[in-house]
Design an enzyme around this catalytic site. Structure first.
Site, PDB file in Angstrom:
ATOM      1  CB  SER A  42      40.682  31.828  -6.577  1.00  0.00           C
ATOM      2  OG  SER A  42      39.551  30.575  -8.063  1.00  0.00           O
ATOM      3  N   GLY A  79      44.084  28.814  -7.174  1.00  0.00           N
ATOM      4  CA  GLY A  79      44.719  27.509  -7.459  1.00  0.00           C
ATOM      5  C   GLY A  79      44.235  26.337  -6.826  1.00  0.00           C
ATOM      6  CG  ASN A 107      41.328  25.296  -8.279  1.00  0.00           C
ATOM      7  OD1 ASN A 107      40.269  25.669  -8.926  1.00  0.00           O
ATOM      8  ND2 ASN A 107      40.965  25.863  -6.912  1.00  0.00           N
ATOM      9  CG  ASP A 188      36.289  33.983 -14.613  1.00  0.00           C
ATOM     10  OD1 ASP A 188      35.096  34.686 -13.811  1.00  0.00           O
ATOM     11  OD2 ASP A 188      37.588  34.264 -13.618  1.00  0.00           O
ATOM     12  CG  HIS A 191      37.400  33.658  -9.908  1.00  0.00           C
ATOM     13  ND1 HIS A 191      37.921  33.217 -11.575  1.00  0.00           N
ATOM     14  CD2 HIS A 191      37.397  33.302  -8.996  1.00  0.00           C
ATOM     15  CE1 HIS A 191      38.715  32.169 -11.065  1.00  0.00           C
ATOM     16  NE2 HIS A 191      38.742  32.106  -9.871  1.00  0.00           N
TER      17      HIS A 191
END
Length: 214
Positions: A42, A79, A107, A188, A191
């Site tokens: 991502s 993801g 991830n 978040d 990112h």
């Protein structure tokens, strides 16, 4: 009585229409510049960003401004784990990139996957790019502190050992100088914002430039 029959005229023939030819638009020339593939998750894909604001987009602008004749191809998918990357690698290697920038593993770590498995997947991905003639630039990431010191150390060491064993240049932390910069990270805290993506591109370029050719 004089009739009007003698005054009748032959109907005029319609004038022939002359069509003005419209020139066909020339097809854009194929971009034959050597490719730099940004293969990642991502952060590469630009999660939460508008089109044109990802770090690969910003990297292309830097290359253009400095006169380097490369095209940056963004192959990031939000993801993705290293296994997901390995599963979709076939289309990426068909591009025969000159350089592959690998940004995967985050991830895996967030899911607590075994670091050996992550390392093996990264090794296979890098090896297949190399087999097509690509140079490798490895981008590392780290994990939130609540994942435990032992696992975090294993995870961080995975990147350094992979780079050392295969002589890959390594940027240890893709968000270096970005994650704690006001306005550079999304809410978040994972990112980058558009500002952060621009900063990432500048940092990545420092590691990338030694691999470039004029």
């Amino acid at each position: 009585m004089t009739g009007f029959a003698g005054c009748s005229k032959k109907p005029a023939e319609p004038e022939a229409k002359t069509e003005i030819p419209v020139p066909m638009a020339a097809a854009p020339p194929a971009d034959d510049r050597p490719a730099i593939v940004c293969f990642g998750d991502s952060i590469t894909a630009g999660f939460g960003l508008n089109a044109g604001s990802t770090y690969p987009d910003e990297l292309q602008k830097i290359l253009d401004s400095k006169g380097y004749k490369y095209r940056v191809v963004n192959l990031g998918i939000s993801g993705d784990t290293t296994q997901s990357g390995l599963d979709r690698l076939g289309e990426a290697v068909k591009l025969s990139p000159k350089i592959a920038i690998l940004e995967l593993g985050g991830n895996d770590g967030l899911r607590g996957l075994e670091t050996r498995r992550t390392r093996d997947n990264l090794t296979q991905i890098a090896g297949r790019f190399e087999a097509r003639g690509a140079k490798i630039l490895l981008l590392g990431i780290t994990l939130p502190r609540n994942y435990g010191l032992e696992y975090i150390q294993e995870f961080d060491t995975m990147y350094t050992m992979l780079a050392k064993n295969h002589n890959y240049p390594l940027m240890p932390f893709i968000l270096e100088g970005v994650w704690d910069k006001p306005g550079a990270m999304q809410a978040d805290k994972i990112h980058p914002t558009a500002l952060g993506a621009s900063m990432v591109a500048k940092n990545v370029f420092k590691y990338l430039e030694p691999l470039l050719e004029r």
